[in-house]
Write an enzyme that holds these catalytic residues in place. Structure first.
Site, PDB file in Angstrom:
ATOM      1  N   GLY A  87     -10.887   3.098   3.911  1.00 59.92           N
ATOM      2  CA  GLY A  87      -9.787   2.909   2.959  1.00 59.92           C
ATOM      3  C   GLY A  87     -10.111   2.029   1.764  1.00 59.92           C
ATOM      4  O   GLY A  87      -9.796   2.375   0.634  1.00 59.92           O
ATOM      5  N   HIS A 127     -12.720   4.907   8.680  1.00 57.50           N
ATOM      6  CA  HIS A 127     -12.046   3.695   8.205  1.00 57.50           C
ATOM      7  C   HIS A 127     -12.657   3.177   6.895  1.00 57.50           C
ATOM      8  O   HIS A 127     -13.186   2.070   6.833  1.00 57.50           O
ATOM      9  CB  HIS A 127     -12.096   2.587   9.276  1.00 57.50           C
ATOM     10  N   ARG A 169      -3.241   1.732  10.982  1.00 56.48           N
ATOM     11  CA  ARG A 169      -4.031   1.290  12.130  1.00 56.48           C
ATOM     12  C   ARG A 169      -4.008   2.396  13.169  1.00 56.48           C
ATOM     13  O   ARG A 169      -2.978   3.049  13.363  1.00 56.48           O
ATOM     14  CB  ARG A 169      -3.438   0.016  12.763  1.00 56.48           C
ATOM     15  N   GLU A 206     -12.432   2.463  17.353  1.00 49.23           N
ATOM     16  CA  GLU A 206     -13.284   2.693  16.187  1.00 49.23           C
ATOM     17  C   GLU A 206     -14.656   2.110  16.495  1.00 49.23           C
ATOM     18  O   GLU A 206     -14.740   0.936  16.835  1.00 49.23           O
ATOM     19  CB  GLU A 206     -12.691   2.019  14.937  1.00 49.23           C
ATOM     20  N   ASP A 223      -7.707   7.940   8.794  1.00 55.49           N
ATOM     21  CA  ASP A 223      -8.795   7.042   8.379  1.00 55.49           C
ATOM     22  C   ASP A 223      -8.976   5.948   9.425  1.00 55.49           C
ATOM     23  O   ASP A 223      -9.880   5.134   9.322  1.00 55.49           O
ATOM     24  CB  ASP A 223      -8.495   6.410   7.010  1.00 55.49           C
ATOM     25  N   ILE A 280       0.833  -1.206   0.000  1.00 55.92           N
ATOM     26  CA  ILE A 280       0.000   0.000   0.000  1.00 55.92           C
ATOM     27  C   ILE A 280       0.868   1.257   0.000  1.00 55.92           C
ATOM     28  O   ILE A 280       0.602   2.203  -0.740  1.00 55.92           O
ATOM     29  CB  ILE A 280      -0.986  -0.021   1.189  1.00 55.92           C
TER      30      ILE A 280
END
Length: 328
Positions: free
Chosen positions: A295, A293, A245, A274, A269, A165
């Site tokens: 992505g 989150h 993360r 969360e 993100d 990534i």
């Protein structure tokens, strides 16, 4: 040789895209029980659902620990996670039991890299602030310095963790006219030459970069990596982006860095926890953009992730090669 193969039990911890469910239901290999909700499975339902299961298809939000493995029992052959990350699973325990693990790398690389670039631009160019000003009447006459942000042209960008990534992010940022691309991590990467990436110590990256993008895995080494000391080494006009993360960042220290002008702005993100509570201090800041989150959230990517996790699960049940097996 047994001729009549026994139908194996599979527990799926959440509604997943139809593409994945279809593969499981049409396989003739397993009987699926599903926690039929868009909300996470409650702990006691998870423990009930996995009992006697041969296969488990789970999400990032399901903690697969010793208790879950114990509840599943000796039938469990395979765990397939609808994610590229696996920090939600007790890997040592899973390995001990000889359970195979499937995951979904690669297929979400491009979507996550795109979202990272979108978040970086939105944060650096203050898009959420601008949208708000239009809505609440703050937009008056043109002013030379109003809502000014930071551009990529001629900048130095740092990527922490130049894996799949991280590399995909670097490839997308280069055409914006980035002057230097630095990266840090455990090892220098041969493929970094494709983006003219320079391997540097973390301290060098932090002190020289205008944009710092975190794209590493969550490990004991990276847990809380972005703390007070980390932010104090960054430039005052630097933009900080995290799409890896939440636990990689010490959020109290980030709040301090953003309120004291230690760094310019941040885009996240991922958070801890969360979802982030709506009264969290970070959400009071104009110079912090927080996304839920998302992505990998494109329709096609999520469909492909569901297909891959279903095929990983079936391969694990049948003892054949998985399309994407986590070797550990």
């Amino acid at each position: 040789m047994h001729t009549a193969h026994k139908i194996m039990k599979v527990f799926v911890t959440r509604r997943i895209p139809q593409e994945g469910m279809k593969i499981l239901s049409q396989s003739g290999v397993c009987k699926v029980s599903l926690w039929d909700s868009d909300e996470p499975v409650p702990r006691e339902e998870l423990l009930k659902g996995v009992a006697g299961a041969h296969g488990l298809l789970c999400l990032l939000s399901d903690k697969i620990d010793t208790e879950v493995l114990h509840a599943a029992g000796p039938n469990l052959k395979v765990i397939s996670t609808l994610s590229v990350g696996f920090d939600h699973m007790a890997m040592d325990e899973i390995k001990k039991r000889g359970v195979r693990v499937g995951y979904t790398p690669d297929v979400l690389t491009d979507a996550t890299a795109e979202l990272t670039v979108a978040l970086l631009l939105a944060t650096a160019r203050r898009l959420p602030e601008g949208v708000l000003e239009v809505k609440n009447g703050g937009w008056s006459t043109w002013k030379p310095l109003w809502l000014c942000g930071y551009g990529l042209l001629g900048s130095t960008v740092g990527v922490i963790g130049l894996g799949r990534i991280g590399m995909a992010i670097a490839r997308r940022l280069k055409p914006f006219g980035v002057k230097r691309l630095l990266y840090s991590g455990r090892t220098a990467k041969s493929y970094a030459s494709d983006v003219e990436g320079e391997y540097v110590p973390l301290d060098t990256l932090l002190s020289e970069c205008d944009f710092v993008v975190v794209s590493c895995a969550l490990t004991p080494e990276t847990q809380g990596l972005c703390n007070k000391a980390f932010f104090s080494k960054m430039k005052n006009n630097a933009v900080f982006i995290n799409t890896s993360r939440g636990a990689v960042v010490n959020q109290e220290d980030l709040y301090q860095a953003l309120t004291t002008g230690q760094i310019a702005c941040a885009g996240l993100d991922v958070t801890t926890p969360e979802p982030l509570p709506t009264d969290h201090p970070l959400l009071t800041l104009k110079n912090c953009v927080v996304l839920p989150h998302i992505g990998s959230a494109t329709y096609s990517t999520r469909g492909i992730m569901a297909e891959l996790s279903a095929n990983n699960l079936l391969a694990g049940l049948q003892g054949t090669d998985m399309p994407s097996e986590l070797k550990f």
